[in-house]
Design a protein around this motif. Structure first.
Motif, short mmCIF file in Angstrom:
data_model
loop_
_atom_site.label_atom_id
_atom_site.label_comp_id
_atom_site.label_asym_id
_atom_site.label_seq_id
_atom_site.Cartn_x
_atom_site.Cartn_y
_atom_site.Cartn_z
N SER A 27 -1.61 -0.68 11.06
CA SER A 27 -0.31 -0.05 10.97
C SER A 27 -0.18 0.46 9.55
O SER A 27 -0.35 -0.32 8.60
CB SER A 27 0.79 -1.06 11.29
N CYS A 28 0.09 1.75 9.40
CA CYS A 28 0.18 2.33 8.06
C CYS A 28 1.59 2.83 7.79
O CYS A 28 2.13 3.62 8.56
CB CYS A 28 -0.82 3.48 7.91
N GLY A 29 2.15 2.37 6.69
CA GLY A 29 3.49 2.77 6.28
C GLY A 29 3.49 3.63 5.04
O GLY A 29 4.49 3.67 4.33
N CYS A 30 2.38 4.35 4.78
CA CYS A 30 2.37 5.25 3.62
C CYS A 30 3.37 6.39 3.87
O CYS A 30 3.84 6.59 5.00
CB CYS A 30 0.97 5.80 3.36
N ASP A 31 3.71 7.12 2.84
CA ASP A 31 4.68 8.21 2.98
C ASP A 31 4.28 9.20 4.07
O ASP A 31 5.11 9.62 4.87
CB ASP A 31 4.84 8.95 1.64
N HIS A 32 3.00 9.58 4.10
CA HIS A 32 2.54 10.55 5.11
C HIS A 32 2.74 10.02 6.52
O HIS A 32 3.20 10.74 7.40
CB HIS A 32 1.05 10.87 4.91
N LEU A 60 -6.64 22.66 18.53
CA LEU A 60 -6.28 21.84 17.37
C LEU A 60 -6.12 22.68 16.11
O LEU A 60 -6.85 23.65 15.91
CB LEU A 60 -7.37 20.79 17.10
N ASN A 61 -5.19 22.28 15.29
CA ASN A 61 -5.04 22.80 13.93
C ASN A 61 -5.31 21.66 12.97
O ASN A 61 -5.19 20.49 13.33
CB ASN A 61 -3.63 23.33 13.68
N THR A 62 -5.65 22.01 11.75
CA THR A 62 -5.92 21.03 10.70
C THR A 62 -4.98 21.24 9.53
O THR A 62 -4.75 22.37 9.11
CB THR A 62 -7.38 21.17 10.20
N PHE A 63 -4.44 20.15 9.03
CA PHE A 63 -3.69 20.17 7.78
C PHE A 63 -4.37 19.19 6.85
O PHE A 63 -4.64 18.05 7.23
CB PHE A 63 -2.22 19.76 7.99
N THR A 64 -4.69 19.63 5.63
CA THR A 64 -5.37 18.77 4.67
C THR A 64 -4.38 18.27 3.62
O THR A 64 -3.69 19.07 2.97
CB THR A 64 -6.52 19.53 3.98
N PHE A 65 -4.32 16.94 3.50
CA PHE A 65 -3.51 16.30 2.47
C PHE A 65 -4.38 16.10 1.24
O PHE A 65 -5.49 15.58 1.35
CB PHE A 65 -3.03 14.91 2.92
N SER A 66 -3.89 16.47 0.07
CA SER A 66 -4.64 16.21 -1.15
C SER A 66 -3.97 15.13 -1.99
O SER A 66 -4.60 14.53 -2.85
CB SER A 66 -4.79 17.50 -1.98
N ASP A 67 -2.71 14.83 -1.71
CA ASP A 67 -1.96 13.82 -2.47
C ASP A 67 -2.01 12.46 -1.76
O ASP A 67 -1.02 11.93 -1.31
CB ASP A 67 -0.51 14.28 -2.66
N THR A 68 -3.21 11.91 -1.68
CA THR A 68 -3.41 10.64 -0.97
C THR A 68 -3.48 9.47 -1.94
O THR A 68 -3.77 9.65 -3.12
CB THR A 68 -4.71 10.69 -0.15
N LYS A 74 -7.56 14.02 3.01
CA LYS A 74 -7.69 13.61 4.41
C LYS A 74 -7.18 14.75 5.28
O LYS A 74 -6.28 15.50 4.90
CB LYS A 74 -6.95 12.31 4.70
N GLU A 75 -7.81 14.88 6.46
CA GLU A 75 -7.45 15.94 7.39
C GLU A 75 -6.67 15.38 8.56
O GLU A 75 -7.08 14.40 9.18
CB GLU A 75 -8.71 16.62 7.93
N LYS A 76 -5.54 16.00 8.85
CA LYS A 76 -4.73 15.64 10.01
C LYS A 76 -5.00 16.69 11.08
O LYS A 76 -4.88 17.88 10.83
CB LYS A 76 -3.25 15.62 9.65
N MET A 77 -5.42 16.24 12.26
CA MET A 77 -5.71 17.15 13.38
C MET A 77 -4.57 17.03 14.39
O MET A 77 -4.26 15.93 14.84
CB MET A 77 -7.04 16.78 14.03
N PHE A 78 -3.97 18.18 14.73
CA PHE A 78 -2.83 18.15 15.63
C PHE A 78 -2.87 19.33 16.59
O PHE A 78 -3.50 20.36 16.32
CB PHE A 78 -1.52 18.14 14.84
N ILE A 89 -8.66 12.22 9.58
CA ILE A 89 -10.00 11.92 9.09
C ILE A 89 -9.93 11.79 7.57
O ILE A 89 -9.85 12.79 6.86
CB ILE A 89 -11.02 13.01 9.49
N PRO A 90 -9.94 10.55 7.05
CA PRO A 90 -9.97 10.36 5.60
C PRO A 90 -11.29 10.92 5.05
O PRO A 90 -12.32 10.85 5.71
CB PRO A 90 -9.90 8.85 5.41
N GLY A 91 -11.24 11.45 3.83
CA GLY A 91 -12.43 12.02 3.21
C GLY A 91 -13.62 11.08 3.24
O GLY A 91 -14.75 11.49 3.52
N ALA A 92 -13.39 9.80 3.00
CA ALA A 92 -14.49 8.82 2.97
C ALA A 92 -15.08 8.56 4.35
O ALA A 92 -16.20 8.08 4.46
CB ALA A 92 -14.00 7.51 2.36
#
Length: 140
Positions: A27-32, A60-68, A74-78, A89-92
């Protein structure tokens, strides 16, 4: 609920079949994740990339977060039609794993988090999940 898992977005344009058990459920409660879920957290299953089959990938579309928190993008696929986030998909993890939203899987909310991360953002009125490891920030 044992593998295989299946799921889809709200409009059905994107569907997924997963042949294996999650490597971990968290369970992730980060801002994103809070904003993306419209709530206090998102429940995510980390699944091996090799065991995931996607139908409707062209939807699918991709949005890339750089402020992680990790500093890695990390890429969000929606779904481009209904907007449902299918996975991140986190970069790592690129090429090895996807963080699939358990809510898109049939009976996926039966998958209980082993870890809760970014608990520093958890509202006081929300209690920790029974037996889950607690991390104020990321567990990585």
């Amino acid at each position: 609920m044992p593998a295989p898992y299946s799921g889809k977005c709200l409009c059905g344009a994107v569907s997924v079949e997963i042949a294996s058990e999650p490597l971990v459920v968290l369970s992730c409660g980060c801002d994103h994740c809070q904003v993306g879920a419209g709530g206090v957290a998102q429940v995510i299953g980390k699944f091996a990339e090799k065991d995931i089959k996607v139908s409707g990938e062209e939807n699918l579309n991709t949005f890339t977060f750089s402020d992680t928190g990790s500093g890695n993008p990390k890429e969000k696929m929606f779904c481009k039609t209904c907007g449902v986030t299918m996975w991140t998909i986190p970069g790592a993890a690129k090429g090895s794993a996807r963080m699939v939203r358990t809510a898109v899987l049939k009976d996926g909310l039966a998958l209980k988090p082993k870890n809760e991360i970014y608990t520093i953002n958890r509202p006081a009125w929300v209690k920790p999940a029974d037996g889950a490891n607690q991390f104020e920030k990321s567990s990585h």
